[in-house]
Scaffold this active site. Structure first.
Site, mmCIF file in Angstrom:
data_model
loop_
_atom_site.group_PDB
_atom_site.id
_atom_site.type_symbol
_atom_site.label_atom_id
_atom_site.label_comp_id
_atom_site.label_asym_id
_atom_site.label_seq_id
_atom_site.Cartn_x
_atom_site.Cartn_y
_atom_site.Cartn_z
ATOM 1 N N SER A 87 3.498 -8.214 0.757
ATOM 2 C CA SER A 87 4.482 -7.599 0.060
ATOM 3 C C SER A 87 3.967 -8.296 -1.416
ATOM 4 C CB SER A 87 5.325 -8.030 0.167
ATOM 5 O OG SER A 87 5.764 -9.831 -0.261
ATOM 6 N N LYS A 88 3.946 -7.669 -2.175
ATOM 7 C CA LYS A 88 3.695 -7.570 -3.549
ATOM 8 C C LYS A 88 3.560 -8.949 -4.052
ATOM 9 C CE LYS A 88 3.796 -5.208 -8.336
ATOM 10 N NZ LYS A 88 4.534 -3.863 -9.512
ATOM 11 N N ARG A 89 4.339 -9.876 -3.648
ATOM 12 C CA ARG A 89 4.922 -11.336 -4.195
ATOM 13 C C ARG A 89 3.473 -12.226 -3.581
ATOM 14 N NH1 ARG A 89 6.290 -14.130 -0.095
ATOM 15 N NH2 ARG A 89 7.278 -12.742 1.273
#
Length: 495
Positions: A265-267
């Protein structure tokens, strides 16, 4: 309307234009592209934009531009410049195919394989809660499943909330078995799903229905997509069967995981292709890296061009296990691709990054070539050029706060003055590494300064700070007049 799946390999990448192109999507596109190229087939780009609320022209433009940057070019789909249809099987945007879905839904309604359902959301929720409480599957039990089409039309004529069109599943008492190219045999019992929606109340088709209609009419031979689509396959097989259409071969690819084995994910850092481009990753390295997230070269090769991948690509080598997105390895791989570029190409590639910082650097190709020979080994991504070239940009030269102590040393003024005079007296416009070291020795002999009392003032005179890149690398890339002007600025701060 009828169509047969062609024996020719035809595969598609079908993004929804609701955001950026994720590396997982890019990998799906790449595997489809490689399979098509390997088998003399066609790679099609279809746009699944029925999510009216979230689909935007801006996202579509971004996804198309990222695919063009990766050089994953398609035979049919939206034109990469105008975004208009190109190819004989359009429209290629689902939002422009509504008349087709309506026609197929009407056929299923007429044949009694689908029905109009007037259940409200509240009624569905009551059913769902009761079934969950009883420990059963929360499947819709629609009282309208056995209504005739005429009965439904009479109710529709009375007005009220428009009904959805549901697909009938109750009579399908069997297992649906198919051979997944990546996972082997997959079996779904038909009672895994209840009567599912084909068209929403406003006539908008749902994903599984559009997908089947489009894959059939666009003559897809194979469908390679992410593992998360595996549960959709049961509903899709039911629709294929109801229409008497041959289903394509399916292959569901494993998820890409982060270092904690969670879905990427982008996190955890950049996962958007556009962001990777902005950070200075090369398209060739992105493709090389994502190709190995779920596939391996038969000879274990790690550094590959797309041509190498096409030559070696075999779907039997797709791995059903999740692949780890190792950012350290990705950067290493990018460095290998970057260092393999001819200097002229690499200079062109770093230009946007240098321009971003308004760097004024020599336009002489000989100088550019020489600078890259020196800096290339220190570059992993194109953006690294900013830090490497900044000391050579006269506009960036400033005496930094950490030079304050050096400027107070009692030998500094003598060192700077002698350095400036010796550089000024140098015959050529540029000096070699050897000539620089010789001048530095002369400064030492003339001033008696040594160690940090010698090296730090010279470093401040060249780059404005007492620590940083090696001067023997930088000085041969700097014009004499630039070195003199910087030394004068440094001396002026003492005065």
């Amino acid at each position: 309307m009828s169509s047969q799946n062609s024996p020719k390999v035809r595969v598609r990448f079908a993004p929804s234009p609701t955001g950026y192109l994720h590396v997982g999507g890019a990998r799906t596109a790449l595997y489809n592209y490689l399979f098509a190229k390997k088998n003399g087939g066609e790679f099609i780009l279809r746009i699944e934009d029925t999510d009216e609320a979230r689909s935007t022209q801006e996202s579509l433009r971004g996804v198309v531009d990222d695919l063009v940057w990766l050089n994953l070019l398609w035979a049919e789909g939206v034109d990469p410049v105008t975004l208009k249809d190109q190819g004989p099987n359009g429209p290629y945007k689902q939002s422009e195919r509504m008349h087709i879905y309506k026609q197929i839904a009407e056929q299923l309604l007429a044949e009694g394989k689908a029905y109009y359902c007037f259940l409200t959301d509240a009624e569905i929720e009551v059913q769902r809660e009761a079934q969950m409480k009883a420990g059963g599957q929360p499947h819709i039990q629609s009282p309208y499943a056995d209504w005739t089409l005429d009965q439904a039309k009479v109710k529709m004529a009375e007005g009220g909330t428009p009904p959805v069109v549901r697909f009938k599943t109750k009579h399908l008492k069997k297992d649906y078995i198919f051979n997944d190219i990546v996972r082997g045999e997959v079996k779904f019992p038909s009672d895994m799903v209840g009567d599912f929606v084909l068209l929403r109340g406003g006539g908008m088709p749902v994903y599984n229905f559009c997908c089947v209609v489009d894959d059939h009419l666009m003559k897809m031979s194979h469908v390679f997509r992410a593992e998360e689509h595996l549960p959709n396959t049961l509903r899709q097989l039911m629709i294929y069967e109801a229409m008497g259409w041959k289903a394509p071969e399916f292959g569901h690819m494993a998820l890409i995981l982060d270092e904690d084995r969670q879905k990427l994910s982008k996190r955890k850092g950049a996962v958007a292709c556009g962001q990777l481009k902005d950070e200075g990753y090369l398209a060739s390295a992105v493709l090389n890296f994502i190709a190995l997230l779920g596939w391996s070269h038969p000879e274990g090769k790690e550094i590959m061009s797309v041509e190498d991948m096409v030559a070696a690509f075999d779907i039997s080598r797709l791995n059903p296990s999740g692949a780890i997105f190792d950012r350290v390895k990705f950067k290493w791989m990018n460095a290998q691709h970057l260092r393999a570029l001819p200097n002229a190409e690499l200079w062109k590639a770093i230009q946007p990054f240098l321009a971003r910082e308004n760097m004024q650097l020599p336009s002489d190709p000989v100088w550019q070539d020489k600078s890259l020979n020196l800096f290339k080994p220190y570059m992993e991504v194109l953006a690294d050029a900013i830090t490497l070239y900044r000391p050579l940009n006269d506009n960036s030269y400033l005496i930094q706060p950490d030079a304050e102590e050096v400027m107070k040393l009692e030998t500094t003024k003598a060192v700077l003055t002698t350095w400036k005079e010796l550089v000024q007296a140098h015959g050529a416009e540029y000096m070699t590494e050897e000539e620089f070291l010789k001048i530095q020795d002369e400064v030492k002999n003339k001033t008696g300064a040594k160690g940090k009392n010698l090296f730090q003032p010279v470093r401040v005179a060249v780059i404005g700070q007492p620590h940083g890149a090696e001067l023997k690398i930088l000085v041969p890339l700097m014009k004499k007049q630039s070195l003199v002007a910087r030394a004068e600025k440094a001396l002026a701060t003492i005065a």
